[in-house]
Design a protein around this motif. Structure first.
Motif, PDB file in Angstrom:
ATOM      1  N   ARG A  58      -4.440  -7.460 -13.543  1.00 37.46           N
ATOM      2  CA  ARG A  58      -3.298  -6.234 -12.526  1.00 37.46           C
ATOM      3  C   ARG A  58      -3.223  -7.716 -11.232  1.00 37.46           C
ATOM      4  O   ARG A  58      -3.678  -8.398 -10.738  1.00 37.46           O
ATOM      5  CB  ARG A  58      -4.024  -5.420 -12.897  1.00 37.46           C
TER       6      ARG A  58
ATOM      7  N   VAL B  72      -2.174  -1.162  -4.422  1.00 35.82           N
ATOM      8  CA  VAL B  72      -1.444  -1.324  -4.004  1.00 35.82           C
ATOM      9  C   VAL B  72      -0.792  -2.682  -5.207  1.00 35.82           C
ATOM     10  O   VAL B  72      -0.664  -3.656  -4.360  1.00 35.82           O
ATOM     11  CB  VAL B  72      -0.258  -1.686  -2.386  1.00 35.82           C
TER      12      VAL B  72
ATOM     13  N   ASP C 239       4.880  -3.949  -9.603  1.00 40.15           N
ATOM     14  CA  ASP C 239       5.476  -4.780 -10.739  1.00 40.15           C
ATOM     15  C   ASP C 239       6.549  -5.678 -10.718  1.00 40.15           C
ATOM     16  O   ASP C 239       6.693  -5.820 -11.895  1.00 40.15           O
ATOM     17  CB  ASP C 239       5.189  -3.347 -11.454  1.00 40.15           C
TER      18      ASP C 239
ATOM     19  N   GLN D  45       9.239  -2.846  -7.015  1.00 39.16           N
ATOM     20  CA  GLN D  45       8.874  -1.846  -8.126  1.00 39.16           C
ATOM     21  C   GLN D  45       7.358  -1.456  -7.322  1.00 39.16           C
ATOM     22  O   GLN D  45       6.259  -2.933  -7.917  1.00 39.16           O
ATOM     23  CB  GLN D  45       9.244  -1.776  -9.321  1.00 39.16           C
ATOM     24  N   LEU D  46       6.596  -0.540  -7.197  1.00 35.36           N
ATOM     25  CA  LEU D  46       5.239  -0.627  -6.210  1.00 35.36           C
ATOM     26  C   LEU D  46       4.739   0.303  -7.044  1.00 35.36           C
ATOM     27  O   LEU D  46       5.137   1.239  -7.650  1.00 35.36           O
ATOM     28  CB  LEU D  46       5.367  -0.397  -5.122  1.00 35.36           C
ATOM     29  N   ARG D  47       3.183   0.335  -7.801  1.00 36.77           N
ATOM     30  CA  ARG D  47       2.515   1.591  -7.905  1.00 36.77           C
ATOM     31  C   ARG D  47       1.043   1.870  -7.088  1.00 36.77           C
ATOM     32  O   ARG D  47       0.493   0.783  -7.031  1.00 36.77           O
ATOM     33  CB  ARG D  47       2.827   1.421  -8.940  1.00 36.77           C
TER      34      ARG D  47
ATOM     35  N   LEU E   1      -2.840   1.650  -7.435  1.00 39.69           N
ATOM     36  CA  LEU E   1      -3.541   1.132  -8.625  1.00 39.69           C
ATOM     37  C   LEU E   1      -4.887   2.349  -8.571  1.00 39.69           C
ATOM     38  O   LEU E   1      -4.956   2.550  -8.771  1.00 39.69           O
ATOM     39  CB  LEU E   1      -4.238  -0.335  -9.283  1.00 39.69           C
TER      40      LEU E   1
ATOM     41  N   GLY F 209      -2.143   5.953  -9.720  1.00 39.06           N
ATOM     42  CA  GLY F 209      -0.751   5.783 -10.123  1.00 39.06           C
ATOM     43  C   GLY F 209       0.739   6.141 -10.557  1.00 39.06           C
ATOM     44  O   GLY F 209       2.386   5.468 -10.985  1.00 39.06           O
ATOM     45  N   ARG F 210       0.960   6.520  -8.780  1.00 38.72           N
ATOM     46  CA  ARG F 210       2.168   6.780  -8.829  1.00 38.72           C
ATOM     47  C   ARG F 210       3.178   6.183  -8.515  1.00 38.72           C
ATOM     48  O   ARG F 210       2.855   4.739  -7.787  1.00 38.72           O
ATOM     49  CB  ARG F 210       2.473   7.953  -7.871  1.00 38.72           C
ATOM     50  N   PRO F 211       4.297   6.106  -8.965  1.00 35.99           N
ATOM     51  CA  PRO F 211       5.396   4.682  -8.302  1.00 35.99           C
ATOM     52  C   PRO F 211       6.003   4.891  -7.354  1.00 35.99           C
ATOM     53  O   PRO F 211       6.713   6.076  -7.100  1.00 35.99           O
ATOM     54  CB  PRO F 211       5.906   4.847  -9.359  1.00 35.99           C
TER      55      PRO F 211
ATOM     56  N   ARG G 239       9.181   2.151  -4.756  1.00 40.55           N
ATOM     57  CA  ARG G 239       9.617   1.336  -4.266  1.00 40.55           C
ATOM     58  C   ARG G 239      10.113   0.690  -2.979  1.00 40.55           C
ATOM     59  O   ARG G 239       9.862   1.687  -1.887  1.00 40.55           O
ATOM     60  CB  ARG G 239      10.844   1.437  -4.667  1.00 40.55           C
TER      61      ARG G 239
ATOM     62  N   ILE H 285       3.474  10.037  -0.233  1.00 40.82           N
ATOM     63  CA  ILE H 285       4.022   8.122  -0.641  1.00 40.82           C
ATOM     64  C   ILE H 285       3.847   8.045   0.400  1.00 40.82           C
ATOM     65  O   ILE H 285       3.054   6.620   1.173  1.00 40.82           O
ATOM     66  CB  ILE H 285       4.288   7.669  -1.646  1.00 40.82           C
TER      67      ILE H 285
END
Length: 458
Positions: free
Chosen positions: A379, A390, A393, A405-407, A409, A418-420, A422, A445
């Motif tokens: 990853r 963070v 992606d 695009q962020l997520r 982890l 797991g929440r996306p 940006r 977030i």
């Protein structure tokens, strides 16, 4: 002189087919007082030795004979990535700080002023990023527990005091404050009693990461006193050991006096029904290329332990897609699970080593796309920031512009995992606090990231 492979044998692990017991290579560490000796031996120019001497007044410097003889390619000189990885460099501090250190270190009468200057520079280098001291230190019955960090619900970090050094120091290390002799900055637990009491009160914790420093600098008997008590805690199902030893001193598992004993200790942990995960730090494929490193990995894996590979993306060392692709392929071939490409943290000499997130994303994607399927466990790039881990992606093109695009982890708040989300694209941003969060990001977030992003994005 170029790095060479060293033939080394194994003991009872994994068996006779791995060769006869080797003749042990004596460990010898080199620090700031050995700079002239190293420079004379390997032909370092006078300005280079003075740079190393000056920077090491502020940031820790330690290397060993194995790194010098088997990893650094001296034909490439100071541009060699393994030299950059282990020797302080000009540019790791500001030019003004270097001038001040040069002036004050030249006159013995200025020693008190030199100490003040060193302390002031270290304070500006953010010695404990991501709220480590303020947010991560657990409290039990109103008392802070030394040598522990608890950031994520299921995982506790444990810092045994006898393991708070390394076989060699990485110049980028985000835990550099552990090694400078300042007790106020150091995480260290004298024994596991506080950890065991804390685990009894927190049954949600099933994963203990023993870290440092490097726990593998300890003798097996000392390491045993920290690991075996965990086997009596039923809720602990995974024990992780964070280590750079396979890269910097693989003899720890091959030819050291108690190499067989440490492997038997690993077998005992596995036999207890726990997963033993060796979190191996490999920053460059050359670290896996020597015979001792390959033999060490075979012996560790023969105990039933699982080895994971992780490292940050660092300028001057591995900021190249081919290097990362080669590293992950080498890990896979050696039975190591590629795990994380981290982003260099906002601490210490970050300005020297940082890679902007936009470029980091391209490097990761270019290295990843031609990997064999079994290596795509990795990853990255991932920021281990205050709210959590963070991942970047990719980059999204929209009518409103470009976005990262962020997520999440991993997160302090498990509900965010797991929440996306940006953030506005920036060609220069290298850390979370330099990003502008999307105004439409979920409130949870935004709340988690509040104070850790640009002021106009909070």
């Amino acid at each position: 002189m170029t790095p060479t492979s060293q033939t080394a044998g194994g003991g009872r692990h994994p068996g006779p087919a791995d060769g006869p017991p080797p003749r042990g290579e004596r460990f010898r560490a080199f620090g700031p007082r050995h700079i002239d000796e190293i420079a004379d031996r390997y032909g370092l120019a006078p300005d280079v030795r003075e740079t190393v001497r000056r920077i090491s007044l502020v940031l820790p410097f330690r290397v060993n004979g194995y790194v010098l003889e088997h990893l650094i390619d001296w034909d490439r000189g100071t541009a060699d990535p393994l030299f950059q990885l282990t020797f302080p460099q000009r540019g790791m501090l500001t030019a003004e700080d270097e001038r001040q250190l040069a002036k004050l270190s030249a006159d013995p009468a200025d020693k008190p002023l030199l100490r003040e200057a060193v302390t002031a520079i270290r304070d500006r280098l953010n010695p404990h990023p991501s709220g480590q001291q303020q947010l991560n230190v657990p409290v039990q019955e109103g008392v802070s527990l030394p040598g522990l960090q608890h950031k994520y619900r299921e995982t506790v970090l444990y810092f045994p005091s006898q393991g708070q050094t390394c076989h060699a120091y990485c110049t980028y290390c985000f835990r550099w404050a552990q090694f400078i002799g300042d007790a106020d900055l150091r995480f260290a637990a004298p024994d596991p009693s506080g950890l065991i009491r804390y685990l009894a009160a927190h049954p949600d914790v099933h994963d203990v990461l023993v870290t440092g420093g490097d726990p593998m600098v300890m003798t097996t008997e000392r390491l045993r006193t920290h690991l075996e008590p965990l086997l009596d805690v039923e809720t602990v199902r995974t024990i992780r050991i964070g280590t750079k030893s396979v890269a910097y001193w693989p003899q720890r598992f091959v030819s050291d006096q108690d190499a067989d004993e440490v492997l038997r200790l690993f077998e005992k942990v596995v036999a207890s029904g726990r997963q033993l995960a060796v979190m191996a730090h490999f920053s460059h494929p050359r670290e896996l290329a020597t015979d001792p490193a390959q033999r060490a990995l075979r012996r560790i894996r023969a105990t039933g332990a699982v080895v994971y590979g992780q490292a940050p993306l660092i300028a001057h060392v591995n900021d190249d897609a081919e290097v990362w692709n080669g590293l992950w392929r080498a890990e896979l071939a050696a039975g190591v699970v590629p795990y994380y490409m981290f982003v260099e943290r906002d601490t210490g000499p970050q300005e020297y080593f940082k890679v902007p997130l936009a470029r980091a994303t391209r490097i990761f994607q270019d290295a990843y796309r031609t990997l064999p399927g079994l290596a795509r466990t990795v990853r990255g790039p991932v920021m281990s920031a205050t709210p959590g881990k963070v991942a970047v992606d990719g980059v999204e093109e929209t009518r409103q512009g470009r976005w990262f695009q962020l997520r999440m982890l991993q997160a302090r708040d498990p509900a965010l995992v797991g929440r996306p989300f940006r953030a506005r694209y920036s060609p220069d941003a290298a850390w979370l606090h330099e990003l502008e969060l999307d105004p439409q990001a979920p409130a949870e977030i935004r709340a988690a990231c509040h104070g850790h992003l640009r002021a106009d994005a909070a």
